[in-house]
Design an enzyme around this catalytic site. Structure first.
Site, mmCIF file in Angstrom:
data_model
loop_
_atom_site.group_PDB
_atom_site.id
_atom_site.type_symbol
_atom_site.label_atom_id
_atom_site.label_comp_id
_atom_site.label_asym_id
_atom_site.label_seq_id
_atom_site.Cartn_x
_atom_site.Cartn_y
_atom_site.Cartn_z
ATOM 1 N N ASP A 100 -7.900 -32.568 35.034
ATOM 2 C CA ASP A 100 -7.737 -31.381 34.185
ATOM 3 C C ASP A 100 -7.824 -31.919 32.757
ATOM 4 O OD1 ASP A 100 -6.892 -28.338 34.456
ATOM 5 O OD2 ASP A 100 -5.724 -29.090 32.789
ATOM 6 N N LYS A 125 -0.094 -28.237 40.839
ATOM 7 C CA LYS A 125 -0.572 -28.739 39.547
ATOM 8 C C LYS A 125 0.399 -29.803 39.086
ATOM 9 C CE LYS A 125 -3.845 -27.978 36.530
ATOM 10 N NZ LYS A 125 -5.193 -27.435 36.738
HETATM 11 P P1 NDP Z 1 -11.071 -31.923 28.733
HETATM 12 O O1 NDP Z 1 -9.903 -32.782 28.455
HETATM 13 O O2 NDP Z 1 -12.309 -32.547 29.245
HETATM 14 O O3 NDP Z 1 -11.453 -31.086 27.438
HETATM 15 C C1 NDP Z 1 -10.550 -30.240 26.826
HETATM 16 C C2 NDP Z 1 -11.192 -29.594 25.614
HETATM 17 O O4 NDP Z 1 -10.347 -28.558 25.143
HETATM 18 C C3 NDP Z 1 -11.379 -30.548 24.452
HETATM 19 O O5 NDP Z 1 -12.472 -30.134 23.694
HETATM 20 C C4 NDP Z 1 -10.059 -30.389 23.700
HETATM 21 O O6 NDP Z 1 -10.126 -30.719 22.321
HETATM 22 C C5 NDP Z 1 -9.810 -28.895 23.848
HETATM 23 N N1 NDP Z 1 -8.372 -28.646 23.828
HETATM 24 C C6 NDP Z 1 -7.447 -29.116 24.697
HETATM 25 N N2 NDP Z 1 -6.223 -28.717 24.359
HETATM 26 C C7 NDP Z 1 -6.375 -27.994 23.250
HETATM 27 C C8 NDP Z 1 -5.480 -27.289 22.413
HETATM 28 N N3 NDP Z 1 -4.157 -27.274 22.667
HETATM 29 N N4 NDP Z 1 -5.981 -26.619 21.361
HETATM 30 C C9 NDP Z 1 -7.326 -26.633 21.113
HETATM 31 N N5 NDP Z 1 -8.218 -27.287 21.857
HETATM 32 C C10 NDP Z 1 -7.760 -27.934 22.910
HETATM 33 O O7 NDP Z 1 -10.539 -30.799 29.759
HETATM 34 P P2 NDP Z 1 -11.376 -29.839 30.721
HETATM 35 O O8 NDP Z 1 -12.683 -29.511 30.115
HETATM 36 O O9 NDP Z 1 -11.320 -30.420 32.080
HETATM 37 O O10 NDP Z 1 -10.436 -28.546 30.755
HETATM 38 C C11 NDP Z 1 -10.621 -27.460 29.873
HETATM 39 C C12 NDP Z 1 -9.982 -26.202 30.457
HETATM 40 O O11 NDP Z 1 -10.585 -25.914 31.725
HETATM 41 C C13 NDP Z 1 -8.479 -26.298 30.751
HETATM 42 O O12 NDP Z 1 -7.893 -25.028 30.557
HETATM 43 C C14 NDP Z 1 -8.439 -26.651 32.231
HETATM 44 O O13 NDP Z 1 -7.215 -26.262 32.821
HETATM 45 C C15 NDP Z 1 -9.594 -25.802 32.731
HETATM 46 N N6 NDP Z 1 -10.179 -26.189 34.011
HETATM 47 C C16 NDP Z 1 -10.626 -27.454 34.244
HETATM 48 C C17 NDP Z 1 -11.201 -27.773 35.444
HETATM 49 C C18 NDP Z 1 -11.789 -29.106 35.707
HETATM 50 O O14 NDP Z 1 -12.372 -29.273 36.786
HETATM 51 N N7 NDP Z 1 -11.721 -30.063 34.823
HETATM 52 C C19 NDP Z 1 -11.282 -26.790 36.533
HETATM 53 C C20 NDP Z 1 -10.852 -25.461 36.166
HETATM 54 C C21 NDP Z 1 -10.300 -25.210 34.955
HETATM 55 P P3 NDP Z 1 -9.412 -32.081 21.791
HETATM 56 O O15 NDP Z 1 -10.283 -33.183 22.325
HETATM 57 O O16 NDP Z 1 -9.423 -31.964 20.314
HETATM 58 O O17 NDP Z 1 -8.035 -32.095 22.373
HETATM 59 O O1 2IT Z 2 -7.713 -25.842 37.197
HETATM 60 C C1 2IT Z 2 -8.391 -26.349 38.122
HETATM 61 O O2 2IT Z 2 -8.864 -25.646 39.018
HETATM 62 C C2 2IT Z 2 -8.642 -27.781 38.078
HETATM 63 N N1 2IT Z 2 -8.220 -28.450 37.125
HETATM 64 C C3 2IT Z 2 -9.375 -28.447 39.193
HETATM 65 C C4 2IT Z 2 -8.470 -28.689 40.368
HETATM 66 C C5 2IT Z 2 -9.062 -29.503 41.483
HETATM 67 O O3 2IT Z 2 -8.293 -29.821 42.394
HETATM 68 O O4 2IT Z 2 -10.251 -29.832 41.472
#
Ligand code: NDP
Ligand code: 2IT
Length: 452
Positions: free
Chosen positions: A171, A131
């Site tokens: 992420d 990561k």
């Molecule tokens: P994005 O940046 O697309 O969206 C993040 C969302 O979460 C936004 O709505 C943001 O609000 C909110 N957020 C982020 N930080 C905070 C915080 N500290 N407090 C409150 N709200 C928060 O990210 P993703 O959708 O990609 O990721 C969301 C979660 O999913 C994370 O935990 C990530 O690790 C996990 N994840 C992502 C994957 C991926 O493929 N993208 C895969 C597996 C897991 P705001 O805009 O106001 O900051």
């Molecule tokens: O938390 C996760 O699994 C991710 N942000 C996606 C990682 C990836 O390599 O697609």
């Protein structure tokens, strides 16, 4: 092995880990959750004990820390810090996302890298865990500022990544735009076009369904848990938090499967729409968040039946199913109890470690269907793995083909959780199942390599 003995060993192990890694609460939390399940198993296995497998699996292979200097639109020099935590490559090249958020620090990236090792193992694909990220805040930055930051970051990162070494992805704060800037710069520096990042654009090696994969996978996993109980998402009221990549495609798939999603959120608050966030409303959110980069409160300005709750999280709204899809520790102990009191039957974690450890204990004690992140959100990295396969083959698979593979992988993860987490006739402890199933393959590989 008695539970008392196992508990004592967990405390002993955690004392050592905390001492070796001071000031890293998120990392401690992620390790404790895993070690609580693994300890009885390890204590019963001479080979694991002798090989100090837990000590080795909780120590990253290496961590790269570097400065990222860049220039903002006003000509000011700006300085950020970036990291890549290469946690474990026992079963494949390091794989895991990059996070850009002002809260990013080593503790958060180590927890994420540690979780990624188990998650990637569960997918059944040959991927190790890593990561990375930066304390850079993308909010309010122009496209050109984002570009300059990404280009500068890659000038250092390119030395440490490679299609057989380490393959980052997105992420929080890193989506298609950032991956494109990072990939464009890598291609120039290395003078080669290889799949060193996933989540790429479709015209330059990206995979269909990668954008949707984490959210879709999280809903497929929830449906698999419900199906195992003879139930389904059809007609269920659902809570979703977040409004980024994972949240949006969780809402899309849950709605397609006949559920009614009544909340979404961002860091300023949540919206409640009792009529449900249907296809048309979700298109509004996609435009708001993916194109205009606005705030979720605008939803309530546009749809008068909806209400915005400033500074609040959605967990007090009564519902059947919850999908936390924003960030770590967004369901605290009290909120977990509130969800249970309101009759929640399933929680499927789209975000990484969204539930505090005490909340996880509540869900497990209540024996609801609780799909932990490393199982429930593995669909994203799984389709990243499929993107790597397509890149190696120099081929692109169709949408149906990738979606079918994603479904199959989620079913397989569910099956592994059942195998390792079955308790009695009718209950599956998915946390235990995911931790054990994810661990075994990595541990066995490490043993085979000798003392590494
Ligand atoms: P994005 O940046 O697309 O969206 C993040 C969302 O979460 C936004 O709505 C943001 O609000 C909110 N957020 C982020 N930080 C905070 C915080 N500290 N407090 C409150 N709200 C928060 O990210 P993703 O959708 O990609 O990721 C969301 C979660 O999913 C994370 O935990 C990530 O690790 C996990 N994840 C992502 C994957 C991926 O493929 N993208 C895969 C597996 C897991 P705001 O805009 O106001 O900051
Ligand atoms: O938390 C996760 O699994 C991710 N942000 C996606 C990682 C990836 O390599 O697609």
């Amino acid at each position: 092995m008695s539970t008392a003995k196992s508990r004592a060993e967990v405390e002993k192990f955690m004392n050592g880990l905390v001492k070796r890694n001071p000031g890293e609460p998120e990392f401690h939390q992620a390790v404790r959750e895993v070690v609580e399940d693994l300890m009885p198993y390890v204590l019963n296995n001479e080979d694991y004990l002798h090989a100090r497998i837990l000590e080795r699996m909780t120590e990253p292979d290496r961590i790269v820390i570097f400065r990222v200097s860049w220039e903002d639109d006003a000509g000011n020099v700006r300085v950020n810090r970036a990291w890549r935590v290469q946690f474990n490559n026992s079963i494949g090249p390091y794989k895991g996302g990059m996070r850009f958020h002002p809260s990013v620090n080593l503790s958060i990236l180590k927890f994420l890298g540690f979780e990624q090792v188990f998650k990637n193992s569960l997918t059944g694909l040959p991927m190790g865990g890593g990561k990375g990220g930066s304390n850079f805040n993308p909010k309010g930055k122009s496209d050109r500022e984002i570009m300059r930051f990404c280009h500068s970051l890659m000038i250092e990162l390119h030395r440490h990544v490679g299609e057989d070494t380490d393959v980052p992805a997105g992420d929080i704060g890193v989506g298609g735009r950032e991956i494109s800037y990072l990939f464009g710069q890598y291609k120039r520096l290395a003078n080669e076009f290889t799949g060193i990042l996933t989540g790429k654009g479709l015209s330059f090696g990206g995979s269909l369904v990668r954008t949707e994969a984490t959210g879709y996978g999280c809903v497929y996993f929830c449906e698999d848990m419900l199906k195992n109980k003879g139930d389904s998402l059809e007609g269920k009221t659902c809570l979703v938090s977040g409004s980024g990549n994972v949240a949006i495609y969780t809402v899309e798939k849950a709605t397609q499967m006949g559920a009614r999603v009544v909340t979404m959120s961002d860091s300023s608050g949540f919206i409640y729409d009792k009529d449900g966030i249907d296809h048309e409303k979700l298109e509004f959110i996609k435009d708001l968040k993916e194109v205009r980069r606005g705030r979720i409160s605008e939803y309530a300005d546009r749809y008068k039946n909806a209400k915005f709750f400033n500074g609040k999280r959605p967990w007090s709204v009564p519902a059947d199913v919850a999908f936390p899809c924003a960030t770590q520790n967004e369901i605290n102990h009290q909120e977990a109890k509130t969800l249970l009191k309101n009759g929640i039957i399933a929680v499927s974690e789209g975000a990484n470690m969204p539930t505090e450890l005490e909340g996880v204990h509540e869900f497990r004690k209540a024996r609801i269907l609780f799909g932990p992140a490393k199982a429930a959100n593995a669909g994203g990295v799984a389709v990243s793995g499929l993107e790597q396969s397509q890149n190696s083959l120099r081929l692109s698979w169709g949408r149906e083909e990738v979606d079918a593979k994603l479904k199959e992988i989620m079913i397989n993860i569910h099956q592994q959780c059942v195998e390792y987490g079955k308790e009695g006739k009718n209950h599956v402890d998915y946390v235990k199942g995911a931790n054990l199933a994810g661990f075994v393959k990595v541990a066995e590989s490490m043993l085979a390599y000798g003392i590494v």
